[in-house]
Design a protein around this motif. Sequence first.
Motif, mmCIF file in Angstrom:
data_model
loop_
_atom_site.group_PDB
_atom_site.id
_atom_site.type_symbol
_atom_site.label_atom_id
_atom_site.label_comp_id
_atom_site.label_asym_id
_atom_site.label_seq_id
_atom_site.Cartn_x
_atom_site.Cartn_y
_atom_site.Cartn_z
ATOM 1 N N LEU A 96 0.824 -1.196 0.000
ATOM 2 C CA LEU A 96 0.000 0.000 0.000
ATOM 3 C C LEU A 96 0.869 1.262 0.000
ATOM 4 O O LEU A 96 0.543 2.258 -0.662
ATOM 5 N N ARG A 97 1.979 1.227 0.734
ATOM 6 C CA ARG A 97 2.884 2.392 0.751
ATOM 7 C C ARG A 97 3.393 2.694 -0.660
ATOM 8 O O ARG A 97 3.510 3.867 -1.060
ATOM 9 N N PHE A 98 3.688 1.650 -1.420
ATOM 10 C CA PHE A 98 4.171 1.860 -2.789
ATOM 11 C C PHE A 98 3.073 2.447 -3.676
ATOM 12 O O PHE A 98 3.349 3.265 -4.551
ATOM 13 N N MET A 99 1.824 2.028 -3.454
ATOM 14 C CA MET A 99 0.717 2.627 -4.195
ATOM 15 C C MET A 99 0.627 4.122 -3.918
ATOM 16 O O MET A 99 0.490 4.940 -4.833
ATOM 17 N N LEU A 100 0.708 4.504 -2.659
ATOM 18 C CA LEU A 100 0.655 5.923 -2.294
ATOM 19 C C LEU A 100 1.817 6.695 -2.909
ATOM 20 O O LEU A 100 1.645 7.825 -3.399
ATOM 21 N N ALA A 101 2.994 6.083 -2.895
ATOM 22 C CA ALA A 101 4.165 6.743 -3.482
ATOM 23 C C ALA A 101 3.976 6.969 -4.973
ATOM 24 O O ALA A 101 4.300 8.048 -5.509
ATOM 25 N N ASP A 102 3.446 5.960 -5.667
ATOM 26 C CA ASP A 102 3.206 6.104 -7.104
ATOM 27 C C ASP A 102 2.146 7.173 -7.390
ATOM 28 O O ASP A 102 2.276 7.950 -8.333
ATOM 29 N N MET A 103 1.102 7.201 -6.585
ATOM 30 C CA MET A 103 0.048 8.206 -6.759
ATOM 31 C C MET A 103 0.624 9.617 -6.613
ATOM 32 O O MET A 103 0.375 10.503 -7.445
ATOM 33 N N ALA A 104 1.393 9.821 -5.559
ATOM 34 C CA ALA A 104 1.973 11.146 -5.319
ATOM 35 C C ALA A 104 2.931 11.542 -6.434
ATOM 36 O O ALA A 104 2.976 12.710 -6.856
ATOM 37 N N THR A 105 3.695 10.581 -6.938
ATOM 38 C CA THR A 105 4.647 10.877 -8.016
ATOM 39 C C THR A 105 3.929 11.270 -9.294
ATOM 40 O O THR A 105 4.332 12.219 -9.983
ATOM 41 N N GLN A 106 2.851 10.573 -9.638
ATOM 42 C CA GLN A 106 2.085 10.922 -10.830
ATOM 43 C C GLN A 106 1.495 12.328 -10.716
ATOM 44 O O GLN A 106 1.464 13.086 -11.694
ATOM 45 N N ILE A 107 1.028 12.673 -9.525
ATOM 46 C CA ILE A 107 0.457 14.005 -9.330
ATOM 47 C C ILE A 107 1.518 15.083 -9.491
ATOM 48 O O ILE A 107 1.308 16.093 -10.174
ATOM 49 N N GLU A 108 2.675 14.881 -8.875
ATOM 50 C CA GLU A 108 3.745 15.879 -8.983
ATOM 51 C C GLU A 108 4.226 16.019 -10.416
ATOM 52 O O GLU A 108 4.502 17.125 -10.894
ATOM 53 N N ALA A 109 4.324 14.894 -11.144
ATOM 54 C CA ALA A 109 4.755 14.951 -12.540
ATOM 55 C C ALA A 109 3.742 15.710 -13.393
ATOM 56 O O ALA A 109 4.102 16.527 -14.242
ATOM 57 N N GLY A 110 2.460 15.434 -13.178
ATOM 58 C CA GLY A 110 1.428 16.134 -13.926
ATOM 59 C C GLY A 110 1.412 17.611 -13.626
ATOM 60 O O GLY A 110 1.292 18.449 -14.535
ATOM 61 N N ARG A 111 1.539 17.962 -12.365
ATOM 62 C CA ARG A 111 1.550 19.378 -11.987
ATOM 63 C C ARG A 111 2.746 20.095 -12.622
ATOM 64 O O ARG A 111 2.619 21.215 -13.137
ATOM 65 N N ALA A 112 3.903 19.470 -12.595
ATOM 66 C CA ALA A 112 5.096 20.077 -13.190
ATOM 67 C C ALA A 112 4.925 20.275 -14.691
ATOM 68 O O ALA A 112 5.345 21.306 -15.247
ATOM 69 N N LEU A 113 4.264 19.327 -15.372
ATOM 70 C CA LEU A 113 4.094 19.437 -16.814
ATOM 71 C C LEU A 113 3.116 20.540 -17.171
ATOM 72 O O LEU A 113 3.369 21.340 -18.084
ATOM 73 N N TYR A 114 1.980 20.616 -16.469
ATOM 74 C CA TYR A 114 1.042 21.677 -16.835
ATOM 75 C C TYR A 114 1.598 23.056 -16.498
ATOM 76 O O TYR A 114 1.352 24.030 -17.219
ATOM 77 N N LEU A 115 2.379 23.155 -15.428
ATOM 78 C CA LEU A 115 2.982 24.448 -15.108
ATOM 79 C C LEU A 115 4.071 24.822 -16.118
ATOM 80 O O LEU A 115 4.224 26.000 -16.473
ATOM 81 N N SER A 116 4.823 23.846 -16.592
ATOM 82 C CA SER A 116 5.828 24.124 -17.622
ATOM 83 C C SER A 116 5.171 24.646 -18.889
ATOM 84 O O SER A 116 5.634 25.619 -19.500
#
Length: 393
Positions: free
Chosen positions: A291-311
Amino acid sequence: MPDHAPQPVDRQLPTDEARDLLSLVRDIVHREIAPKAAEEEEAGRFPREIFTLLSDAGLLGLVYDSEFGGGDQPYEVYLQVLEELAAARLTVGLGVSVHTLSCHALAGYGTKEQQAEHLPPMLGGGLLGAYCLSEPASGSDAASLRTKAVRDGDHGDHWVIDGTKAWITHGGVADFYTVLARTGGEGARGVTAFLVPGDAEGLSAAAPEKKMGMKGSPTAQVHFDGVRVPDSRRIGEEGQGFAIALSALDSGRLGIAACAIGVAQAALDEALAYATERRQFGRPIADFQGLRFMLADMATQIEAGRALYLSAARLRDAGRPFAKQAAMAKLLCTDAAMKVTTDAVQILGGYGYTADFPVERLMREAKVLQIVEGTNQIQRMVIARHLAGPETR
């Protein structure tokens, strides 16, 4: 339902004014939007009073010129406002994005006289807009639209619009409609843009679609039966409408990307709160590695998406080409939202499948974001054209 207050996103904002703006948005979200979101979505209630409040607060015209009532804010800031609103209730976040899209044609291509007359009430006077491009038989193939506008009057000083638009957010409740109609031959060059008042004679809306999610946001067909508009409400030149529409969609895709990350962030917050409180086998389920790995993957996808739309937003703010990056952001962020919300339901288990927790609603809402403003298959086509050129035939 767990009683928790998720930590605000640590945002990189360019000015103190932007930080104050985000604080205002979070206050409105906390007091006016989030507490009623689940109940009103279940009831299918459109929160018109929230849009009036946002207009009064200057949040419906953030990216437009202050000369006409806008906020002079860069897209970098505006999109983070959208994310905060969408995290609380997608009906509101997406509604602000659609309203901004509806103002784009006039703000970017209207005459100074048109802008001075119409933009102030659109940007800060309480009016709400809708964007009419799609039709029952022309969605992704928007250049094949059939709604027609024909000149009328002794001097050709009016237009008569006939046709049907489909999948219109705010259809039937909007105060104005930005309408793309055919004024010439077939294809993209025969399309012209018009600004049509919501109370125009001959304009009507069908019953709202019964949707999987976003039940509080009316989506309806809009019918134009001999709707007369003066030539002074034509935006841009005759035949320029499709180019105007495409320029608006590039920006609109960034709005959808930001909304998607808002939905995903809300789902992660719920999943994290549940995982740290729910105990099984004598310890919180957040202790289990799977479950910890699921949460880590979720957070990483969100940060990557946020960085891309801001770029992409920063490219737009700098006046540089951003269409490819906008398509990438829309694709990545909405796919991430679907994955993150699905995983949030899984983390909550049986509870996640019930309406007692918001993650099932967030999962249903995430799906539409992969479809609107160009399906993700269309986004892949757009990106590929930027990379490899047009398809050969």
